[in-house]
Design a protein around this motif. Structure first.
Motif, PDB file in Angstrom:
ATOM      1  N   ALA A  92       0.703  -1.209   0.044  1.00  0.00           N
ATOM      2  CA  ALA A  92       0.059  -0.164   0.126  1.00  0.00           C
ATOM      3  C   ALA A  92       0.877   1.162  -0.198  1.00  0.00           C
ATOM      4  CB  ALA A  92      -1.006  -0.073   1.236  1.00  0.00           C
ATOM      5  N   ASP A  93       2.067   1.213   0.566  1.00  0.00           N
ATOM      6  CA  ASP A  93       3.095   2.263   0.633  1.00  0.00           C
ATOM      7  C   ASP A  93       3.431   2.871  -0.932  1.00  0.00           C
ATOM      8  OD1 ASP A  93       4.907   0.625   0.067  1.00  0.00           O
ATOM      9  OD2 ASP A  93       5.978   0.956   2.137  1.00  0.00           O
ATOM     10  N   GLU A  94       3.197   2.223  -1.746  1.00  0.00           N
ATOM     11  CA  GLU A  94       3.562   2.624  -3.277  1.00  0.00           C
ATOM     12  C   GLU A  94       2.454   3.385  -3.626  1.00  0.00           C
ATOM     13  OE1 GLU A  94       4.260  -0.831  -6.046  1.00  0.00           O
ATOM     14  OE2 GLU A  94       4.692  -2.141  -3.953  1.00  0.00           O
ATOM     15  N   LEU A  95       1.157   3.633  -3.012  1.00  0.00           N
ATOM     16  CA  LEU A  95       0.355   4.731  -3.704  1.00  0.00           C
ATOM     17  C   LEU A  95       0.628   6.064  -3.162  1.00  0.00           C
ATOM     18  CD1 LEU A  95      -2.995   2.516  -2.254  1.00  0.00           C
ATOM     19  CD2 LEU A  95      -1.758   2.541  -4.701  1.00  0.00           C
ATOM     20  N   THR A  96       0.398   6.888  -4.058  1.00  0.00           N
ATOM     21  CA  THR A  96       0.586   8.410  -3.685  1.00  0.00           C
ATOM     22  C   THR A  96      -0.663   9.026  -2.971  1.00  0.00           C
ATOM     23  OG1 THR A  96      -0.501   9.063  -5.785  1.00  0.00           O
ATOM     24  CG2 THR A  96       1.690   8.249  -5.829  1.00  0.00           C
ATOM     25  N   ALA A  97      -0.605  10.169  -2.394  1.00  0.00           N
ATOM     26  CA  ALA A  97      -1.448  10.912  -1.773  1.00  0.00           C
ATOM     27  C   ALA A  97      -2.575  11.328  -2.837  1.00  0.00           C
ATOM     28  CB  ALA A  97      -0.955  12.076  -1.182  1.00  0.00           C
ATOM     29  N   GLU A  98      -2.033  11.703  -3.914  1.00  0.00           N
ATOM     30  CA  GLU A  98      -2.842  12.086  -4.936  1.00  0.00           C
ATOM     31  C   GLU A  98      -3.915  10.640  -5.328  1.00  0.00           C
ATOM     32  OE1 GLU A  98       0.292  12.524  -5.206  1.00  0.00           O
ATOM     33  OE2 GLU A  98       0.121  14.550  -4.812  1.00  0.00           O
ATOM     34  N   GLU A  99      -3.488   9.607  -5.396  1.00  0.00           N
ATOM     35  CA  GLU A  99      -4.365   8.425  -5.561  1.00  0.00           C
ATOM     36  C   GLU A  99      -5.396   8.253  -4.664  1.00  0.00           C
ATOM     37  OE1 GLU A  99      -2.223   4.892  -7.800  1.00  0.00           O
ATOM     38  OE2 GLU A  99      -0.710   5.805  -6.567  1.00  0.00           O
ATOM     39  N   TYR A 100      -4.883   8.325  -3.248  1.00  0.00           N
ATOM     40  CA  TYR A 100      -5.820   8.158  -2.207  1.00  0.00           C
ATOM     41  C   TYR A 100      -7.237   9.415  -2.593  1.00  0.00           C
ATOM     42  CZ  TYR A 100      -3.278   4.903   0.517  1.00  0.00           C
ATOM     43  OH  TYR A 100      -2.677   3.617   1.174  1.00  0.00           O
ATOM     44  N   VAL A 101      -6.828  10.430  -2.564  1.00  0.00           N
ATOM     45  CA  VAL A 101      -7.647  11.564  -2.512  1.00  0.00           C
ATOM     46  C   VAL A 101      -8.608  11.151  -4.093  1.00  0.00           C
ATOM     47  CG1 VAL A 101      -8.060  14.027  -3.083  1.00  0.00           C
ATOM     48  CG2 VAL A 101      -6.336  13.111  -1.394  1.00  0.00           C
ATOM     49  N   ALA A 102      -8.162  10.997  -5.016  1.00  0.00           N
ATOM     50  CA  ALA A 102      -8.924  10.591  -6.130  1.00  0.00           C
ATOM     51  C   ALA A 102      -9.997   9.147  -5.984  1.00  0.00           C
ATOM     52  CB  ALA A 102      -8.000  10.402  -7.394  1.00  0.00           C
TER      53      ALA A 102
END
Length: 196
Positions: A92-102
């Protein structure tokens, strides 16, 4: 269980795992994002050691322990599964903050369309990142998402050593009891409370 080589798992990176959803579910469980094993098999929470399926059964949501390949059976219990972020990664730490928000925006739209009574996000960090609620803790939330009440559950990953399977099952059972009660707390839905 099918064994996959490291190359086969790596080839599953960025694949999508189809949601298990229907309109008007009691609870829509929402993972962070699919792992490579889930992407390789097409089944949610498929990695050996993930405690989602055992905890779901132990908490009383399912009458027997389901295998990941039986995920469609969840629909018969008024349950479903989706993810905050759709693409598969090894961690999961491969995900970006932008991906979480989107992902949070897309999840909200999905919940609005499907109208589950509860959205259960498995992973407090994922919930915080997707919905900008830095103070969120495990348990029911004041905020709603897409009209659904929200319950944040502990992450069932085998890597989450902060929660034992027994403690996790207790928290899942708290949600199950809340989901069994109608909007008036009586266990039944009042006329006019259901959605058309």
């Amino acid at each position: 269980m099918t064994r996959f080589t490291a190359a086969e798992l790596e080839a599953a990176r960025d694949r999508l795992v189809p949601d298990v959803v229907a309109d008007g579910l009691r609870v829509l469980f929402c993972g962070i994002n699919p792992g490579l094993m889930s992407a390789a098999t097409g089944h949610h929470f498929a990695r050996p050691g993930n405690r989602f399926w055992p905890v779901l059964h132990r908490s009383g949501f399912t009458p027997r322990l389901l295998e990941p390949a039986e995920q469609r059976e969840l629909l018969t219990y008024g349950l479903g599964v989706t993810n905050v972020v759709a693409r598969a990664t090894a961690r999961a730490d491969e995900l970006t903050a932008e991906e979480y928000v989107a992902g949070g925006r897309e999840l909200s739209a999905r919940v609005t369309r499907l109208e589950p009574r509860w959205l259960a996000v498995v992973g407090v960090m994922a919930y915080r990142a997707a919905f900008g609620d830095r103070g969120a803790a495990v348990g029911p939330q004041e905020a709603t998402v897409g009209g659904a009440r929200v319950w944040v559950l502990p992450n069932p990953s085998g890597l989450n050593a902060h929660w034992t399977a027994a403690a996790m099952a207790e928290e899942f059972a708290r949600l199950r009891r809340a989901a069994e009660r109608g909007p008036d707390g009586s266990g039944r839905v009042r006329l006019g409370d259901h959605r058309q």
